[in-house]
Write a protein that holds these residues in place. Structure first.
Motif, PDB file in Angstrom:
ATOM      1  N   ARG A 202      -2.491 -14.057   9.010  1.00  0.00           N
ATOM      2  CA  ARG A 202      -1.887 -12.887   8.345  1.00  0.00           C
ATOM      3  C   ARG A 202      -2.759 -11.647   8.549  1.00  0.00           C
ATOM      4  O   ARG A 202      -2.248 -10.547   8.808  1.00  0.00           O
ATOM      5  CB  ARG A 202      -1.684 -13.155   6.852  1.00  0.00           C
ATOM      6  CG  ARG A 202      -0.938 -12.019   6.146  1.00  0.00           C
ATOM      7  CD  ARG A 202      -0.528 -12.382   4.727  1.00  0.00           C
ATOM      8  NE  ARG A 202       0.355 -11.352   4.210  1.00  0.00           N
ATOM      9  CZ  ARG A 202      -0.065 -10.228   3.621  1.00  0.00           C
ATOM     10  NH1 ARG A 202      -1.364  -9.998   3.472  1.00  0.00           N
ATOM     11  NH2 ARG A 202       0.806  -9.333   3.190  1.00  0.00           N
ATOM     12  N   LYS A 203      -4.065 -11.803   8.453  1.00  0.00           N
ATOM     13  CA  LYS A 203      -4.964 -10.668   8.659  1.00  0.00           C
ATOM     14  C   LYS A 203      -4.854 -10.143  10.093  1.00  0.00           C
ATOM     15  O   LYS A 203      -4.839  -8.924  10.322  1.00  0.00           O
ATOM     16  CB  LYS A 203      -6.405 -11.104   8.370  1.00  0.00           C
ATOM     17  CG  LYS A 203      -7.421  -9.967   8.372  1.00  0.00           C
ATOM     18  CD  LYS A 203      -7.349  -9.130   7.129  1.00  0.00           C
ATOM     19  CE  LYS A 203      -8.452  -8.077   7.069  1.00  0.00           C
ATOM     20  NZ  LYS A 203      -9.788  -8.670   6.771  1.00  0.00           N
ATOM     21  N   LEU A 206      -1.702  -8.103  10.366  1.00  0.00           N
ATOM     22  CA  LEU A 206      -1.866  -6.798   9.723  1.00  0.00           C
ATOM     23  C   LEU A 206      -2.712  -5.870  10.595  1.00  0.00           C
ATOM     24  O   LEU A 206      -2.362  -4.705  10.817  1.00  0.00           O
ATOM     25  CB  LEU A 206      -2.525  -6.961   8.351  1.00  0.00           C
ATOM     26  CG  LEU A 206      -1.685  -7.583   7.238  1.00  0.00           C
ATOM     27  CD1 LEU A 206      -2.554  -7.855   6.017  1.00  0.00           C
ATOM     28  CD2 LEU A 206      -0.516  -6.681   6.857  1.00  0.00           C
ATOM     29  N   GLY A 211      -2.065  -2.220   9.834  1.00  0.00           N
ATOM     30  CA  GLY A 211      -2.264  -2.744   8.486  1.00  0.00           C
ATOM     31  C   GLY A 211      -0.984  -3.047   7.740  1.00  0.00           C
ATOM     32  O   GLY A 211      -1.000  -3.246   6.521  1.00  0.00           O
ATOM     33  N   MET A 212       0.153  -3.113   8.466  1.00  0.00           N
ATOM     34  CA  MET A 212       1.457  -3.298   7.812  1.00  0.00           C
ATOM     35  C   MET A 212       2.051  -4.668   8.109  1.00  0.00           C
ATOM     36  O   MET A 212       2.014  -5.126   9.248  1.00  0.00           O
ATOM     37  CB  MET A 212       2.472  -2.256   8.316  1.00  0.00           C
ATOM     38  CG  MET A 212       2.125  -0.816   8.056  1.00  0.00           C
ATOM     39  SD  MET A 212       3.471   0.282   8.625  1.00  0.00           S
ATOM     40  CE  MET A 212       3.475  -0.002  10.403  1.00  0.00           C
ATOM     41  N   GLU A 213       2.626  -5.290   7.098  1.00  0.00           N
ATOM     42  CA  GLU A 213       3.564  -6.386   7.288  1.00  0.00           C
ATOM     43  C   GLU A 213       4.973  -5.834   7.111  1.00  0.00           C
ATOM     44  O   GLU A 213       5.862  -6.115   7.906  1.00  0.00           O
ATOM     45  CB  GLU A 213       3.300  -7.509   6.288  1.00  0.00           C
ATOM     46  CG  GLU A 213       4.109  -8.762   6.565  1.00  0.00           C
ATOM     47  CD  GLU A 213       3.642  -9.931   5.720  1.00  0.00           C
ATOM     48  OE1 GLU A 213       3.451 -11.027   6.289  1.00  0.00           O
ATOM     49  OE2 GLU A 213       3.469  -9.755   4.499  1.00  0.00           O
ATOM     50  N   LYS A 214       5.166  -5.034   6.044  1.00  0.00           N
ATOM     51  CA  LYS A 214       6.407  -4.283   5.866  1.00  0.00           C
ATOM     52  C   LYS A 214       6.185  -2.852   6.332  1.00  0.00           C
ATOM     53  O   LYS A 214       5.120  -2.283   6.118  1.00  0.00           O
ATOM     54  CB  LYS A 214       6.796  -4.247   4.387  1.00  0.00           C
ATOM     55  CG  LYS A 214       7.230  -5.561   3.812  1.00  0.00           C
ATOM     56  CD  LYS A 214       7.842  -5.304   2.462  1.00  0.00           C
ATOM     57  CE  LYS A 214       7.526  -6.412   1.503  1.00  0.00           C
ATOM     58  NZ  LYS A 214       8.007  -6.077   0.167  1.00  0.00           N
ATOM     59  N   TYR A 216       5.763   0.908   6.641  1.00  0.00           N
ATOM     60  CA  TYR A 216       5.279   1.957   5.737  1.00  0.00           C
ATOM     61  C   TYR A 216       4.608   1.423   4.483  1.00  0.00           C
ATOM     62  O   TYR A 216       4.362   2.168   3.542  1.00  0.00           O
ATOM     63  CB  TYR A 216       6.409   2.935   5.358  1.00  0.00           C
ATOM     64  CG  TYR A 216       7.063   3.575   6.556  1.00  0.00           C
ATOM     65  CD1 TYR A 216       6.301   4.161   7.554  1.00  0.00           C
ATOM     66  CD2 TYR A 216       8.446   3.573   6.697  1.00  0.00           C
ATOM     67  CE1 TYR A 216       6.892   4.721   8.673  1.00  0.00           C
ATOM     68  CE2 TYR A 216       9.054   4.139   7.816  1.00  0.00           C
ATOM     69  CZ  TYR A 216       8.264   4.708   8.798  1.00  0.00           C
ATOM     70  OH  TYR A 216       8.855   5.273   9.903  1.00  0.00           O
ATOM     71  N   ASP A 217       4.304   0.126   4.470  1.00  0.00           N
ATOM     72  CA  ASP A 217       3.560  -0.459   3.354  1.00  0.00           C
ATOM     73  C   ASP A 217       2.213  -0.929   3.904  1.00  0.00           C
ATOM     74  O   ASP A 217       1.973  -2.120   4.091  1.00  0.00           O
ATOM     75  CB  ASP A 217       4.344  -1.630   2.748  1.00  0.00           C
ATOM     76  CG  ASP A 217       3.657  -2.207   1.514  1.00  0.00           C
ATOM     77  OD1 ASP A 217       2.747  -1.529   0.987  1.00  0.00           O
ATOM     78  OD2 ASP A 217       4.017  -3.311   1.087  1.00  0.00           O
ATOM     79  N   ASN A 218       1.329   0.037   4.169  1.00  0.00           N
ATOM     80  CA  ASN A 218       0.059  -0.246   4.837  1.00  0.00           C
ATOM     81  C   ASN A 218      -0.925  -0.843   3.830  1.00  0.00           C
ATOM     82  O   ASN A 218      -1.451  -0.146   2.972  1.00  0.00           O
ATOM     83  CB  ASN A 218      -0.526   1.031   5.440  1.00  0.00           C
ATOM     84  CG  ASN A 218       0.431   1.685   6.412  1.00  0.00           C
ATOM     85  OD1 ASN A 218       1.431   2.255   5.996  1.00  0.00           O
ATOM     86  ND2 ASN A 218       0.126   1.614   7.685  1.00  0.00           N
ATOM     87  N   GLU A 219      -1.176  -2.135   3.965  1.00  0.00           N
ATOM     88  CA  GLU A 219      -2.044  -2.847   3.024  1.00  0.00           C
ATOM     89  C   GLU A 219      -3.522  -2.627   3.309  1.00  0.00           C
ATOM     90  O   GLU A 219      -4.347  -2.595   2.396  1.00  0.00           O
ATOM     91  CB  GLU A 219      -1.734  -4.342   3.071  1.00  0.00           C
ATOM     92  CG  GLU A 219      -0.302  -4.708   2.712  1.00  0.00           C
ATOM     93  CD  GLU A 219      -0.058  -6.202   2.852  1.00  0.00           C
ATOM     94  OE1 GLU A 219      -0.954  -6.988   2.483  1.00  0.00           O
ATOM     95  OE2 GLU A 219       1.022  -6.573   3.343  1.00  0.00           O
ATOM     96  N   ILE A 220      -3.881  -2.521   4.586  1.00  0.00           N
ATOM     97  CA  ILE A 220      -5.270  -2.318   4.992  1.00  0.00           C
ATOM     98  C   ILE A 220      -5.294  -1.285   6.113  1.00  0.00           C
ATOM     99  O   ILE A 220      -4.246  -0.917   6.664  1.00  0.00           O
ATOM    100  CB  ILE A 220      -5.924  -3.631   5.480  1.00  0.00           C
ATOM    101  CG1 ILE A 220      -5.180  -4.170   6.714  1.00  0.00           C
ATOM    102  CG2 ILE A 220      -5.958  -4.667   4.360  1.00  0.00           C
ATOM    103  CD1 ILE A 220      -5.854  -5.372   7.352  1.00  0.00           C
TER     104      ILE A 220
END
Length: 362
Positions: A202-203, A206, A211-214, A216-220
């Motif tokens: 998963r990392k 991303l 850094g996105m899975e979805k 515009y939802d940048n987690e990292i």
């Protein structure tokens, strides 16, 4: 004019062009269904592990280190006898590459030399399956287990190589393959990262995608290291040809082994239990065996229409980017003596005979 037999020759034909046309007609050029299919298909040559496609082997090494949590303050043991990308990736994450010597037969990281440079800061070992020959993974994994280290395989030159029946890419926590044009298979440009931990996978996904899975939802904080569907389509075709090409490389190497006995070179041995895929057929040329040494020998081959390559003339630790004063005698000796001869699948029987005769000085 003498026809020159190239040291390397990528094979791209009508099937690869058709695959690219299919993607162009689809209108889906960025990472999409071709990449997903390529990842699933590539898993078959790495023991079914999960595969994450990226835009180069170097990106793969970089992201693998990041996904494993390796960074400033950490040390990673690497061979100095490799392409600079091996150590560059370590430096790019802020860690310190610690160079260890190679074993003399297969040019891979020497487990005893690696053990000698382990410190409290050592976080990982990055063996390179150089020239398509697997490194001594049993000993290196045992060393890693003793010290609680991660193993990250640099398998950039070793598609479908194996050791005691286990494919390279299935030994470490992560592994990386390159799909550069001169590799045993290509996607034009690209890399594959192999991992066995869902959190690491998963990392990786991303990191390669901003850094996105979805969307515009940048987690990292991440990178644009995606593979395109155009490149994946080429890679899928090439993957289907890999087994045949590998068999041809091995047959070409067997011919050279049989016909270079008594020549002024040391042919490449294969370790017990190892499947060598001959990304390169690399011989040694010593000053004692040939008066002009390796470089003079390469000139003699060129005069006879046979290309060759030196991988690598300068150890990484002596490059201007690192410039370290280290005592790595086998690494230095290999850099003086190695010469790679043509072994690629595009060689005809006549080409192989020409190579063998040129090496023998006929």
């Amino acid at each position: 004019m003498v026809r020159s037999i190239p040291a390397a020759a990528p094979s791209l034909g009508a099937e690869e062009r058709d695959a690219v046309d299919r993607v162009l007609r689809s209108g889906m050029l960025a990472q999409g269904p071709e990449v997903a299919a390529f990842e699933q298909e590539f898993a078959a040559i790495v023991g079914g592990r999960t595969v994450v496609a990226v835009n180069s082997g170097t990106s793969g090494l970089h992201l693998a280190l990041l996904a494993m949590g390796i960074g400033p303050g950490d040390e990673v043991i690497v061979p100095s006898f490799s392409f600079a990308a091996t150590a560059n990736a370590v430096a790019l994450v802020g860690a310190t590459p610690v160079f260890a010597d190679i074993e003399p037969e297969h040019f891979c990281l020497d487990p005893a030399a690696a053990a000698a440079v382990v410190t409290p800061r050592t976080a990982a070992i990055m063996p390179v399956h150089l020239y398509g020959h697997p490194a001594a993974m049993d000993e290196l994994n045992a060393l890693a287990t003793r010290h609680g280290l991660a193993v990250i395989e640099d398998a950039c030159q070793a598609h479908a190589a194996a050791l005691h029946g286990t494919p390279v890419g299935a030994f470490g926590k992560t592994a990386v393959f390159s799909l550069y044009p001169t590799k045993n298979m290509t996607s034009g440009e690209g890399g594959m990262v192999v991992a066995d931990d869902p959190a690491v996978v998963r990392k990786l996904r991303l990191l390669r995608n901003q850094g996105m899975e979805k969307r515009y939802d940048n987690e990292i904080v991440g990178f644009n290291n995606r593979m395109t569907d155009l490149h994946a389509a080429i890679g899928r075709v090439q993957l289907g040809k890999l087994a045949g090409w590998t068999a041809r490389r091995q047959a070409n190497a067997a011919f050279l082994d049989a016909n270079l006995a008594g020549a002024d070179v040391v042919t490449p041995p294969v370790a017990a239990g190892a499947t060598h895929v001959y990304h390169q057929y690399t011989v040694r040329v010593t000053e004692d065996a040939f008066a002009g040494g390796r470089d003079g020998f390469a000139e003699r081959l060129a005069e006879r229409g046979v290309g060759s390559g030196v991988y690598y003339p300068v150890p990484i630790h002596r490059l201007p980017s690192f410039r370290l004063d280290l005592d790595l005698p086998e690494t230095e000796r290999a850099a003086r003596e190695v010469l790679s001869l043509p072994v690629h699948p595009q060689l005809s029987d006549a080409d192989l005979k020409t190579v063998a005769e040129a090496v023998a000085g006929k």
